[in-house]
Design a protein around this motif. Structure first.
Motif, PDB file in Angstrom:
ATOM      1  N   VAL A 141       0.826  -1.213   0.000  1.00  0.00           N
ATOM      2  CA  VAL A 141       0.000   0.000   0.000  1.00  0.00           C
ATOM      3  C   VAL A 141       0.857   1.259   0.000  1.00  0.00           C
ATOM      4  O   VAL A 141       0.634   2.182  -0.800  1.00  0.00           O
ATOM      5  CB  VAL A 141      -0.956  -0.001   1.207  1.00  0.00           C
ATOM      6  N   VAL A 142       1.853   1.326   0.871  1.00  0.00           N
ATOM      7  CA  VAL A 142       2.673   2.535   0.961  1.00  0.00           C
ATOM      8  C   VAL A 142       3.513   2.722  -0.301  1.00  0.00           C
ATOM      9  O   VAL A 142       3.671   3.841  -0.800  1.00  0.00           O
ATOM     10  CB  VAL A 142       3.560   2.501   2.219  1.00  0.00           C
ATOM     11  N   THR A 143       4.044   1.630  -0.854  1.00  0.00           N
ATOM     12  CA  THR A 143       4.808   1.739  -2.095  1.00  0.00           C
ATOM     13  C   THR A 143       3.930   2.247  -3.223  1.00  0.00           C
ATOM     14  O   THR A 143       4.346   3.099  -4.019  1.00  0.00           O
ATOM     15  CB  THR A 143       5.407   0.375  -2.482  1.00  0.00           C
ATOM     16  N   TYR A 144       2.727   1.724  -3.312  1.00  0.00           N
ATOM     17  CA  TYR A 144       1.801   2.163  -4.351  1.00  0.00           C
ATOM     18  C   TYR A 144       1.531   3.664  -4.226  1.00  0.00           C
ATOM     19  O   TYR A 144       1.523   4.397  -5.225  1.00  0.00           O
ATOM     20  CB  TYR A 144       0.495   1.380  -4.231  1.00  0.00           C
ATOM     21  N   MET A 145       1.353   4.150  -3.008  1.00  0.00           N
ATOM     22  CA  MET A 145       1.093   5.567  -2.781  1.00  0.00           C
ATOM     23  C   MET A 145       2.303   6.416  -3.141  1.00  0.00           C
ATOM     24  O   MET A 145       2.176   7.465  -3.790  1.00  0.00           O
ATOM     25  CB  MET A 145       0.694   5.787  -1.320  1.00  0.00           C
ATOM     26  N   ILE A 146       3.494   5.980  -2.729  1.00  0.00           N
ATOM     27  CA  ILE A 146       4.711   6.738  -3.072  1.00  0.00           C
ATOM     28  C   ILE A 146       4.872   6.826  -4.585  1.00  0.00           C
ATOM     29  O   ILE A 146       5.156   7.893  -5.147  1.00  0.00           O
ATOM     30  CB  ILE A 146       5.954   6.082  -2.448  1.00  0.00           C
ATOM     31  N   ALA A 147       4.686   5.687  -5.259  1.00  0.00           N
ATOM     32  CA  ALA A 147       4.854   5.657  -6.711  1.00  0.00           C
ATOM     33  C   ALA A 147       3.844   6.576  -7.404  1.00  0.00           C
ATOM     34  O   ALA A 147       4.184   7.285  -8.358  1.00  0.00           O
ATOM     35  CB  ALA A 147       4.709   4.224  -7.218  1.00  0.00           C
ATOM     36  N   LYS A 148       2.613   6.579  -6.920  1.00  0.00           N
ATOM     37  CA  LYS A 148       1.589   7.438  -7.512  1.00  0.00           C
ATOM     38  C   LYS A 148       1.940   8.914  -7.353  1.00  0.00           C
ATOM     39  O   LYS A 148       1.774   9.718  -8.285  1.00  0.00           O
ATOM     40  CB  LYS A 148       0.238   7.144  -6.851  1.00  0.00           C
ATOM     41  N   VAL A 149       2.445   9.278  -6.184  1.00  0.00           N
ATOM     42  CA  VAL A 149       2.796  10.678  -5.933  1.00  0.00           C
ATOM     43  C   VAL A 149       3.976  11.099  -6.802  1.00  0.00           C
ATOM     44  O   VAL A 149       3.943  12.158  -7.455  1.00  0.00           O
ATOM     45  CB  VAL A 149       3.114  10.893  -4.439  1.00  0.00           C
ATOM     46  N   VAL A 150       5.024  10.283  -6.827  1.00  0.00           N
ATOM     47  CA  VAL A 150       6.200  10.617  -7.645  1.00  0.00           C
ATOM     48  C   VAL A 150       5.820  10.694  -9.122  1.00  0.00           C
ATOM     49  O   VAL A 150       6.257  11.580  -9.848  1.00  0.00           O
ATOM     50  CB  VAL A 150       7.322   9.590  -7.422  1.00  0.00           C
ATOM     51  N   ASP A 151       4.978   9.766  -9.553  1.00  0.00           N
ATOM     52  CA  ASP A 151       4.560   9.760 -10.954  1.00  0.00           C
ATOM     53  C   ASP A 151       3.753  11.009 -11.290  1.00  0.00           C
ATOM     54  O   ASP A 151       3.904  11.596 -12.363  1.00  0.00           O
ATOM     55  CB  ASP A 151       3.730   8.505 -11.227  1.00  0.00           C
ATOM     56  N   ALA A 152       2.915  11.437 -10.360  1.00  0.00           N
ATOM     57  CA  ALA A 152       2.092  12.623 -10.606  1.00  0.00           C
ATOM     58  C   ALA A 152       2.920  13.900 -10.618  1.00  0.00           C
ATOM     59  O   ALA A 152       2.629  14.836 -11.375  1.00  0.00           O
ATOM     60  CB  ALA A 152       0.996  12.724  -9.541  1.00  0.00           C
TER      61      ALA A 152
END
Length: 388
Positions: A351-362
């Protein structure tokens, strides 16, 4: 520490450090030649990122005074209030963080901006790895629960494997994945990387005894046996389904090494053979499942490290008989604690990795452009070529 124990810990630290370029070579051989430099560079970048993060906040978040059993405070940020006698332990643990981040680069193969990895990697070690290390090794809630993880099955392998899966779902597939074969460009390079990993794993597991004693010796022998058993079972299965390739042999060895990691100080050699053999089977079929589902977790960190780490954590609760008692000796709670620890780590890391990746990607974007991916990341990200 006694001088002999201190000497062994420093040697073990050097062995674990060698695993970082080992991961780079292991991965680089399995990608196309236009991305070989990039894969090795990602592993070296993992080492420098983890080193700086561990100095600034990582060690403190993992090993300082606990905040509600979830994470450490910042009392040892910048290594303040850390005695010189603890420096060997600090750098030994640092190498674990570096290897874990390097393993995670499996999900980034051939399609992620190098600059984006630098930001993502620092955030990941801070928000995922350091708290998990605290849960298990820093007197966090899993330690209080009684969960066992001798050298990182939960902290290192479950976290990196399931984080790789989450990251893959954010990044997406490589161009052409599933449409044409993406073959390993240099199998001997991967075999060399596997050899360095197997060699370094002796420091990884036996060093986690933090002493030159009989527990370290036990960890040494069970590590080698589990690797051999994992390689053997993977070879049997791949031979049954076709031909036993060398990549399968070393993948099975890595699966066995992963699975024995949490159990290395708690099981006998006979149990290690079982753990390694089963790991080879489970990880092979996890890889087959991943391919059939069309998931481009490129170099199988999820199948080998994630599933292997999960099995190793559970197996520890079953077979523990050295300085701990597992299910086979009637300790049902140890088995339950292992299940709670493993699955809580899976959920948290994913869950936390998915959130970090989404933020960096955005914010800055994770993927290179289609043209850069076609040319290859060696040229587009580094201005270099592995082969002229």
């Amino acid at each position: 520490m006694e001088s002999g124990d201190l000497a062994w810990l420093m040697v073990a630290t050097a062995l674990v450090m060698l695993m970082v370029p080992g991961v780079g070579l292991f991965y680089a051989g399995m990608v196309r030649k236009k991305n070989a430099v990039n894969m090795i560079s990602l592993s070296f970048a993992a080492l420098l990122l983890a080193s700086l993060q561990w100095f600034l906040v990582g060690y403190s978040l993992a090993f300082s005074e606990s905040i509600a059993g979830i994470v450490g405070d910042l009392s040892m940020a910048g290594l303040l209030n850390v005695e010189m006698g603890d420096y060997a332990f600090v750098i030994f643990q640092l190498m674990f963080a570096a290897v874990t981040l390097a393993i995670l680069t499996s999900a980034m193969a051939e399609r992620v901006k190098f600059s984006s990895f630098l930001i993502f990697g620092f955030l990941w070690v801070t928000l995922v790895y350091s708290p998990l290390a605290h849960w298990v090794w820093g007197n966090g809630w899993l330690a209080d629960l009684g969960a066992l993880d001798f050298a990182g099955g939960t902290v290192v392998h479950i976290s990196s494997g399931f984080s790789a899966l989450a990251l893959t779902l954010v990044i997406g597939k490589r161009i052409g994945f599933g449409e044409h074969d993406i073959e390993a460009h240099n199998v001997p390079m991967t075999l060399l990387g596997a050899a360095l990993l197997w060699f370094g794993w002796f420091g990884f597991n036996a060093g986690s005894a933090l002493a030159a004693d009989e527990i370290a010796a036990n960890a040494l022998i069970v590590t080698n046996l589990a690797a051999s058993a994992g390689a053997f079972s993977w070879t049997l299965i791949s031979g049954y389904h076709g031909r036993p390739g060398s990549l399968g042999i070393v993948s099975g060895a890595i699966a066995g090494l992963v699975a024995i990691t949490p159990a290395a100080g708690f099981v006998t050699p006979a149990s290690a053979v079982i753990i390694g053999f089963v790991a080879g089977v489970l990880c092979y079929y996890a890889m087959v499942f991943r391919v059939k589902r069309g998931i481009d977790e490129s170099l199988d960190a999820w199948a080998i490290h994630g599933i292997g780490g999960l099995w190793g954590a559970i197996a520890t609760g079953i077979f523990a008989s050295v300085n701990a008692e597992g299910l086979l000796l009637g300790n049902y709670w140890q088995f339950v604690a292992q299940l709670i620890g493993a699955f809580s780590a899976i959920v948290y890391a994913f869950v936390v990795t998915y959130m970090i990746a989404k933020v960096v990607d955005a914010v800055i974007g994770l993927r290179v452009s289609e043209e850069e991916e076609y040319v290859g990341l060696d040229i587009s990200q580094h201005g270099e070529m592995a082969y002229s």
